[in-house]
Design a protein around this motif. Structure first.
Motif, PDB file in Angstrom:
ATOM      1  N   VAL A 108      -9.573   5.312 -11.860  1.00 43.41           N
ATOM      2  CA  VAL A 108      -8.955   5.937 -13.038  1.00 43.41           C
ATOM      3  C   VAL A 108      -7.811   6.814 -12.557  1.00 43.41           C
ATOM      4  O   VAL A 108      -8.000   7.689 -11.717  1.00 43.41           O
ATOM      5  CB  VAL A 108      -9.980   6.784 -13.818  1.00 43.41           C
ATOM      6  N   ILE A 109      -6.631   6.569 -13.062  1.00 42.54           N
ATOM      7  CA  ILE A 109      -5.460   7.306 -12.581  1.00 42.54           C
ATOM      8  C   ILE A 109      -4.531   7.604 -13.747  1.00 42.54           C
ATOM      9  O   ILE A 109      -4.308   6.757 -14.612  1.00 42.54           O
ATOM     10  CB  ILE A 109      -4.745   6.509 -11.468  1.00 42.54           C
ATOM     11  N   SER A 110      -4.026   8.823 -13.780  1.00 44.46           N
ATOM     12  CA  SER A 110      -3.187   9.250 -14.901  1.00 44.46           C
ATOM     13  C   SER A 110      -1.708   8.969 -14.647  1.00 44.46           C
ATOM     14  O   SER A 110      -0.922   8.910 -15.576  1.00 44.46           O
ATOM     15  CB  SER A 110      -3.398  10.742 -15.177  1.00 44.46           C
ATOM     16  N   LYS A 111      -1.329   8.810 -13.371  1.00 40.08           N
ATOM     17  CA  LYS A 111       0.069   8.520 -13.054  1.00 40.08           C
ATOM     18  C   LYS A 111       0.360   7.029 -13.202  1.00 40.08           C
ATOM     19  O   LYS A 111      -0.533   6.190 -13.078  1.00 40.08           O
ATOM     20  CB  LYS A 111       0.390   8.927 -11.615  1.00 40.08           C
ATOM     21  N   LYS A 112       1.621   6.709 -13.405  1.00 42.43           N
ATOM     22  CA  LYS A 112       2.061   5.326 -13.382  1.00 42.43           C
ATOM     23  C   LYS A 112       2.039   4.830 -11.940  1.00 42.43           C
ATOM     24  O   LYS A 112       2.567   5.476 -11.047  1.00 42.43           O
ATOM     25  CB  LYS A 112       3.477   5.207 -13.951  1.00 42.43           C
ATOM     26  N   LEU A 113       1.413   3.676 -11.705  1.00 41.61           N
ATOM     27  CA  LEU A 113       1.337   3.136 -10.356  1.00 41.61           C
ATOM     28  C   LEU A 113       2.644   2.441  -9.975  1.00 41.61           C
ATOM     29  O   LEU A 113       3.102   1.560 -10.699  1.00 41.61           O
ATOM     30  CB  LEU A 113       0.189   2.126 -10.250  1.00 41.61           C
ATOM     31  N   PRO A 114       3.232   2.798  -8.838  1.00 41.02           N
ATOM     32  CA  PRO A 114       4.449   2.118  -8.381  1.00 41.02           C
ATOM     33  C   PRO A 114       4.132   0.900  -7.523  1.00 41.02           C
ATOM     34  O   PRO A 114       5.015   0.297  -6.946  1.00 41.02           O
ATOM     35  CB  PRO A 114       5.151   3.198  -7.561  1.00 41.02           C
ATOM     36  N   PHE A 115       2.841   0.566  -7.396  1.00 43.00           N
ATOM     37  CA  PHE A 115       2.437  -0.579  -6.588  1.00 43.00           C
ATOM     38  C   PHE A 115       1.410  -1.403  -7.366  1.00 43.00           C
ATOM     39  O   PHE A 115       0.846  -0.943  -8.361  1.00 43.00           O
ATOM     40  CB  PHE A 115       1.846  -0.135  -5.246  1.00 43.00           C
ATOM     41  N   LYS A 116       1.191  -2.621  -6.923  1.00 45.89           N
ATOM     42  CA  LYS A 116       0.253  -3.510  -7.609  1.00 45.89           C
ATOM     43  C   LYS A 116      -1.169  -2.962  -7.504  1.00 45.89           C
ATOM     44  O   LYS A 116      -1.527  -2.344  -6.522  1.00 45.89           O
ATOM     45  CB  LYS A 116       0.321  -4.907  -6.997  1.00 45.89           C
ATOM     46  N   LYS A 117      -1.955  -3.224  -8.523  1.00 44.11           N
ATOM     47  CA  LYS A 117      -3.353  -2.788  -8.497  1.00 44.11           C
ATOM     48  C   LYS A 117      -4.152  -3.736  -7.603  1.00 44.11           C
ATOM     49  O   LYS A 117      -4.359  -4.897  -7.931  1.00 44.11           O
ATOM     50  CB  LYS A 117      -3.933  -2.766  -9.909  1.00 44.11           C
ATOM     51  N   GLU A 118      -4.575  -3.209  -6.484  1.00 46.07           N
ATOM     52  CA  GLU A 118      -5.370  -3.983  -5.535  1.00 46.07           C
ATOM     53  C   GLU A 118      -6.100  -3.015  -4.621  1.00 46.07           C
ATOM     54  O   GLU A 118      -5.723  -1.850  -4.489  1.00 46.07           O
ATOM     55  CB  GLU A 118      -4.465  -4.901  -4.704  1.00 46.07           C
ATOM     56  N   ASP A 119      -7.157  -3.479  -3.988  1.00 40.31           N
ATOM     57  CA  ASP A 119      -7.849  -2.669  -2.994  1.00 40.31           C
ATOM     58  C   ASP A 119      -7.066  -2.728  -1.680  1.00 40.31           C
ATOM     59  O   ASP A 119      -6.650  -3.806  -1.261  1.00 40.31           O
ATOM     60  CB  ASP A 119      -9.264  -3.203  -2.746  1.00 40.31           C
ATOM     61  N   PHE A 120      -6.873  -1.571  -1.046  1.00 38.89           N
ATOM     62  CA  PHE A 120      -6.180  -1.614   0.247  1.00 38.89           C
ATOM     63  C   PHE A 120      -6.429  -0.342   1.039  1.00 38.89           C
ATOM     64  O   PHE A 120      -6.745   0.713   0.489  1.00 38.89           O
ATOM     65  CB  PHE A 120      -4.672  -1.823   0.066  1.00 38.89           C
ATOM     66  N   LEU A 121      -6.286  -0.457   2.359  1.00 38.05           N
ATOM     67  CA  LEU A 121      -6.179   0.696   3.253  1.00 38.05           C
ATOM     68  C   LEU A 121      -4.705   1.021   3.384  1.00 38.05           C
ATOM     69  O   LEU A 121      -3.880   0.140   3.656  1.00 38.05           O
ATOM     70  CB  LEU A 121      -6.773   0.386   4.627  1.00 38.05           C
ATOM     71  N   LEU A 122      -4.342   2.286   3.216  1.00 39.71           N
ATOM     72  CA  LEU A 122      -2.938   2.651   3.231  1.00 39.71           C
ATOM     73  C   LEU A 122      -2.283   2.358   4.587  1.00 39.71           C
ATOM     74  O   LEU A 122      -1.122   1.956   4.644  1.00 39.71           O
ATOM     75  CB  LEU A 122      -2.772   4.125   2.866  1.00 39.71           C
ATOM     76  N   SER A 123      -3.012   2.536   5.671  1.00 42.03           N
ATOM     77  CA  SER A 123      -2.449   2.261   6.995  1.00 42.03           C
ATOM     78  C   SER A 123      -2.006   0.807   7.109  1.00 42.03           C
ATOM     79  O   SER A 123      -1.004   0.496   7.770  1.00 42.03           O
ATOM     80  CB  SER A 123      -3.456   2.584   8.089  1.00 42.03           C
ATOM     81  N   TYR A 124      -2.727  -0.093   6.446  1.00 41.52           N
ATOM     82  CA  TYR A 124      -2.356  -1.507   6.467  1.00 41.52           C
ATOM     83  C   TYR A 124      -1.049  -1.718   5.711  1.00 41.52           C
ATOM     84  O   TYR A 124      -0.177  -2.475   6.151  1.00 41.52           O
ATOM     85  CB  TYR A 124      -3.479  -2.334   5.842  1.00 41.52           C
TER      86      TYR A 124
END
Length: 285
Positions: A108-124
């Motif tokens: 659940v997120i209140s900001k607009k996402l600038p990236f696609k909705k997917e599961d990920f590790l940020l380092s990747y």
């Protein structure tokens, strides 16, 4: 519209730590260092060189949403080492000695996402290992590190979004406060369009509020102060740090919050306003 602030304070005390997330950062493992800090989220991307807890150079960058992480990779390719502030909800994970960020697409997120909705590790996504910290936790880490002798530490963030971090065993805890839905017993639901605390507290919401601007700011300041009180009221001393473009740049608003906090809390209180405290805190990990 009548708001029972005593009731709202009790509601906040009950629910504010509902979504608490440990930052995995131990203050005993932090130290002052010279390092670049990358900031992702909010209204822009930025890179800051931090030396001895001072900002040496600050670069602001707009990134094409269609190639969000690819652009960030280009932005940081010359950096040998950096720490990262990630201003979206995530679960901290240990990864090869670093604190990584796991993002789930159903968050659940209140900001607009600038990236696609997917599961990920940020380092990747960054193609680099980097220590990653939430902005509210980073700000509170700086608070804990530099203001010794208080029983509890809080950071209150208000800019593009809002959030609160509090301390537990001298480690910053993320509450993801803005995303918490307002419970049905709250008087705040009388206001049209209000569902989460972000709808009451953020600058964008205040601008769109059906209330007049002065009333909307006062209500926001009152509720934000009560959220802090709900966390510190059982302590004798507390250090609070304000960070974010709204709470640090609108002096009238920050003074409103400070007035209400001091009205409710009679212990030893320390209040700092520092819009770069998240960068300074992130440089410590």
């Amino acid at each position: 519209m009548k708001i029972d602030y005593k009731k709202e304070r009790q509601i906040l005390k009950k629910i504010i730590t509902t979504n608490e997330i440990s930052s995995l950062i131990n203050i005993n493992n932090t130290t002052i260092k010279d390092i670049t800090v990358l900031g992702i989220g909010g209204s822009h991307i930025y890179k800051a060189n931090c030396k001895n807890l001072n900002i040496e150079k600050y670069t602001f960058y707009e990134i094409d949403e269609g190639n969000f992480f690819e652009n960030i990779q280009n932005f940081i390719k010359e950096e040998k080492e950096f720490n990262t502030i990630f201003s979206y909800p995530f679960i901290p994970k240990k990864n090869n000695g670093y604190i990584d960020a796991f993002f789930k697409n159903n968050t659940v997120i209140s900001k607009k996402l600038p990236f696609k909705k997917e599961d990920f590790l940020l380092s990747y996504k960054l193609n680099r290992l980097t220590n990653i910290v939430n902005d509210a936790c980073a700000s509170n880490l700086f608070n804990i590190y530099t203001n010794k002798g208080y029983e509890i530490y809080l950071s209150l963030l208000s800019g593009t979004g809002i959030n609160i971090s509090y301390s537990q065993n001298n480690s910053p805890i993320n509450t993801e406060f803005g995303n918490i839905k307002i419970p049905k017993e709250s008087d705040l639901l009388q206001i049209p369009g209000v569902e989460s605390y972000e709808n009451i507290l953020s600058f964008d919401s205040i601008q769109k509020s059906p209330l007049d601007l002065k009333s909307a700011k006062d209500l926001s300041a009152h509720i934000f102060s009560l959220s802090a009180i709900s966390l510190i009221e059982d302590y004798k001393s507390a250090s609070l740090i304000f960070q974010g473009s709204f709470i640090t740049k609108d002096k009238e608003y920050s003074l409103m919050i400070e007035k209400y906090i001091k009205q409710y809390f009679k212990g030893n209180i320390n209040i700092i306003i520092d819009n770069f405290s998240d960068i300074k805190g992130a440089s410590l990990i």
